[in-house]
Design an enzyme around this catalytic site. Structure first.
Site, PDB file in Angstrom:
ATOM      1  N   ARG A 193       0.854  -1.310  -0.296  1.00  0.00           N
ATOM      2  CA  ARG A 193      -0.187   0.311   0.146  1.00  0.00           C
ATOM      3  C   ARG A 193       0.520   1.364  -0.204  1.00  0.00           C
ATOM      4  O   ARG A 193       1.497   1.434   0.677  1.00  0.00           O
ATOM      5  CB  ARG A 193      -1.055   0.107   0.789  1.00  0.00           C
ATOM      6  CG  ARG A 193      -1.732   1.290   1.767  1.00  0.00           C
ATOM      7  CD  ARG A 193      -3.110   1.234   0.974  1.00  0.00           C
ATOM      8  NE  ARG A 193      -3.314   2.523   0.877  1.00  0.00           N
ATOM      9  CZ  ARG A 193      -4.345   3.002   2.069  1.00  0.00           C
ATOM     10  NH1 ARG A 193      -4.669   1.921   2.709  1.00  0.00           N
ATOM     11  NH2 ARG A 193      -4.790   4.439   2.034  1.00  0.00           N
ATOM     12  N   ARG A 214      -5.804   2.007  -4.263  1.00  0.00           N
ATOM     13  CA  ARG A 214      -4.591   1.174  -3.708  1.00  0.00           C
ATOM     14  C   ARG A 214      -4.901  -0.192  -3.561  1.00  0.00           C
ATOM     15  O   ARG A 214      -5.704  -0.873  -3.588  1.00  0.00           O
ATOM     16  CB  ARG A 214      -5.463   1.697  -2.054  1.00  0.00           C
ATOM     17  CG  ARG A 214      -6.216   1.375  -1.438  1.00  0.00           C
ATOM     18  CD  ARG A 214      -7.803   1.805  -1.878  1.00  0.00           C
ATOM     19  NE  ARG A 214      -7.488   3.319  -1.831  1.00  0.00           N
ATOM     20  CZ  ARG A 214      -8.248   3.950  -0.542  1.00  0.00           C
ATOM     21  NH1 ARG A 214      -7.751   3.915   0.364  1.00  0.00           N
ATOM     22  NH2 ARG A 214      -7.474   5.657  -0.336  1.00  0.00           N
ATOM     23  N   ASP A 228      -6.932  -1.592   1.720  1.00  0.00           N
ATOM     24  CA  ASP A 228      -7.421  -1.114   2.178  1.00  0.00           C
ATOM     25  C   ASP A 228      -8.418  -1.180   3.721  1.00  0.00           C
ATOM     26  O   ASP A 228      -9.136  -2.145   3.347  1.00  0.00           O
ATOM     27  CB  ASP A 228      -7.981   0.604   1.853  1.00  0.00           C
ATOM     28  CG  ASP A 228      -9.111   1.450   3.267  1.00  0.00           C
ATOM     29  OD1 ASP A 228      -7.523   1.577   3.712  1.00  0.00           O
ATOM     30  OD2 ASP A 228      -9.546   2.424   2.222  1.00  0.00           O
ATOM     31  N   ASP A 271     -10.397  -0.684   7.623  1.00  0.00           N
ATOM     32  CA  ASP A 271     -10.695  -0.200   7.961  1.00  0.00           C
ATOM     33  C   ASP A 271     -11.137  -0.692   9.631  1.00  0.00           C
ATOM     34  O   ASP A 271     -11.760  -1.601   9.160  1.00  0.00           O
ATOM     35  CB  ASP A 271     -11.115   1.109   7.452  1.00  0.00           C
ATOM     36  CG  ASP A 271     -10.964   1.869   6.231  1.00  0.00           C
ATOM     37  OD1 ASP A 271      -9.950   2.184   6.980  1.00  0.00           O
ATOM     38  OD2 ASP A 271     -11.439   1.877   5.565  1.00  0.00           O
TER      39      ASP A 271
END
Ligand code: A4P
Ligand code: MG
Length: 165
Positions: free
Chosen positions: A86, A95, A98, A100
């Site tokens: 990344r 990307r 990711d 989260d």
């Protein structure tokens, strides 16, 4: 030792073989210390939110049980992102992966490094639909139900891939 917490992790990728990236991220999540992956949603193909000059995304959500604290978990996820190549460049840009933290138990937190629940959780069909696969009865810390959030979010530009695609 911390008690085990339940957290939901949002996964997104639109570069370098996204299906492989999600797969690798799930393997890396399961390998974190004191952490197990207890459920994984279907994988969704979604139109990019933000700049449109980037490939479509694959998105999924994983449920984990972990003894890592919220900050430890965030650092561990960022470490996985870096290992998977990344690079942080454009906001909302393309990307490889990711990761989260969408929810961490019923925790509500607003610090410079970590906001819980994730700020955009309520608006994003590529988060709400996979969450609904694995936690349809979910209630947010502010008492809103996942069902009510879904009812208020258009489901345009997103399709589940059948298992094995
Ligand atoms: N941060 C604060 N709270 C959290 C949290 N709950 N979980 C901070 C993870 N990180 C959190 O994130 C920026 C900072 O957010 C971190 O330093 C962390 O301390 P980042 O991952 O470094 O940068 P980013 O990914 O560019 O920002 P962000 O906000 O994660 O981007 P988004 O909002 O996730 O947008 N379209 C589709 N269809 N599907 C996608 O998955 N993803 C994005 C990325 C854009 N468009 C998309 C998708
Ligand atoms: Mg992020």
């Amino acid at each position: 030792l911390n008690a085990a917490a339940t957290a939901y992790i949002g996964l997104g990728s639109n570069l370098n073989d996204p299906a492989q990236q999600l797969d690798e991220a799930l393997t890396n999540l399961a390998a974190l210390p004191d952490t197990s992956v207890t459920a994984v949603s279907r994988i969704y193909l979604s139109k990019p939110l933000g700049p449109q000059d980037q490939p479509d995304y694959l998105n999924a959500v994983a449920k984990i049980s972990t003894r890592l604290g919220p900050t430890q978990l965030l650092k561990a996820l960022q470490h996985i992102e870096l290992r998977q190549g990344r690079k942080r460049e454009v906001r909302w840009g393309a990307r490889t992966i990711d990761l989260d933290i969408l929810l961490y138990d019923g925790l509500q937190l607003d610090t410079p490094d970590l906001v819980l629940p994730h700020r955009e959780l309520c608006n994003r069909n590529f988060v709400l639909l996979p969450l609904n696969d694995i936690a349809p009865e979910l209630i947010l810390p502010d008492k809103r139900t996942l069902a009510s959030l879904l009812a208020n979010t258009p489901s345009e530009g997103i399709v589940p891939l059948s298992k094995g695609d």
